[in-house]
Enzyme design. Sequence first.
Site, PDB file in Angstrom:
ATOM      1  N   ASN A 199       0.812  -1.207   0.000  1.00  5.77           N
ATOM      2  CA  ASN A 199       0.000   0.000   0.000  1.00  5.77           C
ATOM      3  C   ASN A 199       0.848   1.260   0.000  1.00  5.77           C
ATOM      4  OD1 ASN A 199      -2.876  -0.924   0.272  1.00  5.77           O
ATOM      5  ND2 ASN A 199      -1.850  -2.147   1.829  1.00  5.77           N
TER       6      ASN A 199
ATOM      7  N   ASP B 120       8.715  -6.094   6.172  1.00  6.82           N
ATOM      8  CA  ASP B 120       7.798  -4.962   6.277  1.00  6.82           C
ATOM      9  C   ASP B 120       7.536  -4.553   7.736  1.00  6.82           C
ATOM     10  OD1 ASP B 120       6.011  -2.962   5.956  1.00  6.82           O
ATOM     11  OD2 ASP B 120       4.463  -4.150   4.969  1.00  6.82           O
TER      12      ASP B 120
ATOM     13  N   ASP C 132       1.980  -6.329  11.976  1.00  5.24           N
ATOM     14  CA  ASP C 132       1.419  -6.527  10.629  1.00  5.24           C
ATOM     15  C   ASP C 132       1.883  -7.880  10.057  1.00  5.24           C
ATOM     16  OD1 ASP C 132      -0.211  -5.794   8.524  1.00  5.24           O
ATOM     17  OD2 ASP C 132       1.278  -4.519   7.540  1.00  5.24           O
TER      18      ASP C 132
ATOM     19  N   LYS D 187      13.221  -1.018  -1.701  1.00  4.22           N
ATOM     20  CA  LYS D 187      11.828  -0.628  -1.455  1.00  4.22           C
ATOM     21  C   LYS D 187      11.744   0.887  -1.556  1.00  4.22           C
ATOM     22  CE  LYS D 187       8.468  -0.984   2.345  1.00  4.22           C
ATOM     23  NZ  LYS D 187       8.070  -1.799   3.503  1.00  4.22           N
TER      24      LYS D 187
HETATM   25  N1  LIG Z   1      13.243  -8.003   0.563  1.00  2.00           N
HETATM   26  C1  LIG Z   1      12.317  -8.419  -0.291  1.00  2.00           C
HETATM   27  N2  LIG Z   1      12.544  -9.440  -1.135  1.00  2.00           N
HETATM   28  C2  LIG Z   1      11.589  -9.857  -1.990  1.00  2.00           C
HETATM   29  N3  LIG Z   1      10.370  -9.310  -2.095  1.00  2.00           N
HETATM   30  C3  LIG Z   1      10.079  -8.281  -1.285  1.00  2.00           C
HETATM   31  C4  LIG Z   1      11.021  -7.790  -0.347  1.00  2.00           C
HETATM   32  N4  LIG Z   1      10.469  -6.761   0.329  1.00  2.00           N
HETATM   33  C5  LIG Z   1       9.223  -6.642  -0.160  1.00  2.00           C
HETATM   34  N5  LIG Z   1       8.975  -7.542  -1.125  1.00  2.00           N
HETATM   35  C6  LIG Z   1       7.728  -7.695  -1.888  1.00  2.00           C
HETATM   36  O1  LIG Z   1       7.117  -6.428  -1.995  1.00  2.00           O
HETATM   37  C7  LIG Z   1       5.825  -6.441  -1.377  1.00  2.00           C
HETATM   38  C8  LIG Z   1       5.561  -5.101  -0.730  1.00  2.00           C
HETATM   39  O2  LIG Z   1       6.565  -4.819   0.225  1.00  2.00           O
HETATM   40  P1  LIG Z   1       6.175  -4.256   1.663  1.00  2.00           P
HETATM   41  O3  LIG Z   1       5.206  -5.177   2.282  1.00  2.00           O
HETATM   42  O4  LIG Z   1       7.428  -4.030   2.411  1.00  2.00           O
HETATM   43  O5  LIG Z   1       5.487  -2.896   1.254  1.00  2.00           O
HETATM   44  P2  LIG Z   1       4.382  -2.029   2.040  1.00  2.00           P
HETATM   45  O6  LIG Z   1       3.934  -0.959   1.130  1.00  2.00           O
HETATM   46  O7  LIG Z   1       4.942  -1.597   3.345  1.00  2.00           O
HETATM   47  O8  LIG Z   1       3.244  -3.108   2.255  1.00  2.00           O
HETATM   48  P3  LIG Z   1       1.904  -3.084   3.132  1.00  2.00           P
HETATM   49  O9  LIG Z   1       0.804  -2.910   2.153  1.00  2.00           O
HETATM   50  O10 LIG Z   1       1.920  -4.459   3.734  1.00  2.00           O
HETATM   51  O11 LIG Z   1       2.033  -2.024   4.140  1.00  2.00           O
HETATM   52  C9  LIG Z   1       5.867  -7.621  -0.421  1.00  2.00           C
HETATM   53  O12 LIG Z   1       4.594  -8.141  -0.163  1.00  2.00           O
HETATM   54  C10 LIG Z   1       6.750  -8.601  -1.156  1.00  2.00           C
HETATM   55  O13 LIG Z   1       6.012  -9.304  -2.121  1.00  2.00           O
HETATM   56 MG   LIG Z   2       3.657  -5.338   3.298  1.00  5.08          MG
END
Ligand SMILES: Nc1ncnc2c1ncn2[C@@H]1O[C@H](COP(=O)(O)OP(=O)(O)OP(=O)(O)O)[C@@H](O)[C@H]1O
Ligand SMILES: [Mg+2]
Length: 515
Positions: free
Chosen positions: A272, A399, A382, A291
């Site tokens: 998100n 995350d 989470d 990220k």
């Molecule tokens: N280190 C990583 N290696 C591989 N894939 C990753 C990694 N970090 C994140 N991802 C992928 O990216 C997606 C989104 O990352 P993340 O959950 O950190 O983002 P977010 O925007 O904080 O998500 P949320 O909606 O849970 O708050 C994860 O669900 C995963 O599929």
């Molecule tokens: Mg996430």
Amino acid sequence: MSMLSAKTPRLRGGSKSRRRFTPPATKAQAAAAAGISPSGELSQKLEHVTLFSYLPSPAAHKPFGELLDEESSGSAPAPAPAPPQQPAPMDADVSMEDRDSCILSQDFFCTPDYLTPPAPQLPSGFDADKENIPCPKSPEKSVARSKRYKRDCSPKDQSAGFLDSDDQEIGYQEITPVQFGLSHDDSEEELMAQPCSQRRGSYVPQSARVLRSQVTPPPCIKNPYNPDPRIDDNVFCVRQRKSSGASPSIGADGLSRYRTDFHQLEQIGCGNFSVVFKVLRRIEGCLYAVKQSIKQLHNDMDRRLALKEVHTLVGLGNHENIVGYFTSWFETDKLYIQMELCDRCLSMNRDKPLEFGDALELLYQVCKGLDFIHGRGIAHLDVKPDNIYVKNGVYKLGDFGCATLIDRSLAIEEGDSRYMPPEMLNDKYEHLDKVDIFSLGAAVYELIRGTPLPESGPQFASLREGKISLLPGHPMQFQSLIKSMMDPDPVRRPSAKEILRHPIFEKLHNALAKK
Ligand SMILES: Nc1ncnc2c1ncn2[C@@H]1O[C@H](COP(=O)(O)OP(=O)(O)OP(=O)(O)O)[C@@H](O)[C@H]1O
Ligand SMILES: [Mg+2]
């Protein structure tokens, strides 16, 4: 009366919404921990940031637009007579905030956005009427983590997701982005450059633009000690078409650190708040995940909230079952976090139910991660399949955007409501470590059943009353462990340490001991 009947569960704009709760009595501590106070963490955590006091001249405090006005009209008002020396204000918090914002907007975010032009480019026929001078648009206020929306960001839609977010920033900032020399591995930079080169009123000086157009990112260098079969050898064959001169230093002068240091391979995930890319670190020839926040973090508060994840990862240190953290930086008002690259997250291939052996392994390993973070006084808040990654058969918790201190001295932000225990719905935060236990139980339950958990309705409520369906093909001992993890009463849920000692893991222990 059950906990649920005490208060009807609230739905927060769908399953993905997060609420923020700051305990009134602890707001000051939260602010201190967020780096607002003079002893805050921000200055310690960011290697390249120094939060020392600037003693800016009155002009230095003027808004950017005003300074432009003065320069362009050539009639800068005479400086006001120097005020008598004032003692430093007694309110340390206020003065620190001033100092922070001063540094944060210049030194901290050393990006093209903040280049000051020698003179604005004014349209011809300029009539010296100040009200007609084109100014940069004011930044729109944004809240880093409160407006949650999920864009369609399947890995297939990589370029769309990326360009979309960049288009937003280009549209808003009216700045020429970094334009590297276009080599065939840089099609994305080429695309980024197009809309901007057609724009009028850019605030980047012509000389800087010319310089940037001659810069090519450094080549990717193969690491002979890291023969990673996932890296296509072609990446290392890309030649520089234009000489960049002292290319190793280009990251320091406002050019993109991301593009200088990394070659972006593909989008591997999207949440998100963030888009995640698989990247190759050019100088090392190694793969990482980077990220990138989706929204631009225009104000100090947004940036501090986003940094929570970084601070948690730094505070935690290394653990096999926690995703590895390397570094982070701000660029074009976005936060970039360089992490260990994992193969996938557990929500992928969700259509295939998890088998007992895998579920047991998953439970054991994630509990080890939870035991580690709880031991350091941190709750994740989470835990869900999306946030559990797999790398070479090892499960890793990732995350940490919602993570907080178990002692409730920091703000509490709720995670995904599908995995949220009943006490969170009733605003009871006394056992934050047990929130993670419920969420892990719910995640394993979902993965075993192979059907998504409800976001609301009677099934949502009965799961929070401890009524979980039987899991055919799974030993009763395992089913009752999952049931205990999802107990409505957080006190009766086992801790991560207790779960690790459960007899069901005996075989796993023996197998590990034999290795
Ligand atoms: N280190 C990583 N290696 C591989 N894939 C990753 C990694 N970090 C994140 N991802 C992928 O990216 C997606 C989104 O990352 P993340 O959950 O950190 O983002 P977010 O925007 O904080 O998500 P949320 O909606 O849970 O708050 C994860 O669900 C995963 O599929
Ligand atoms: Mg996430």
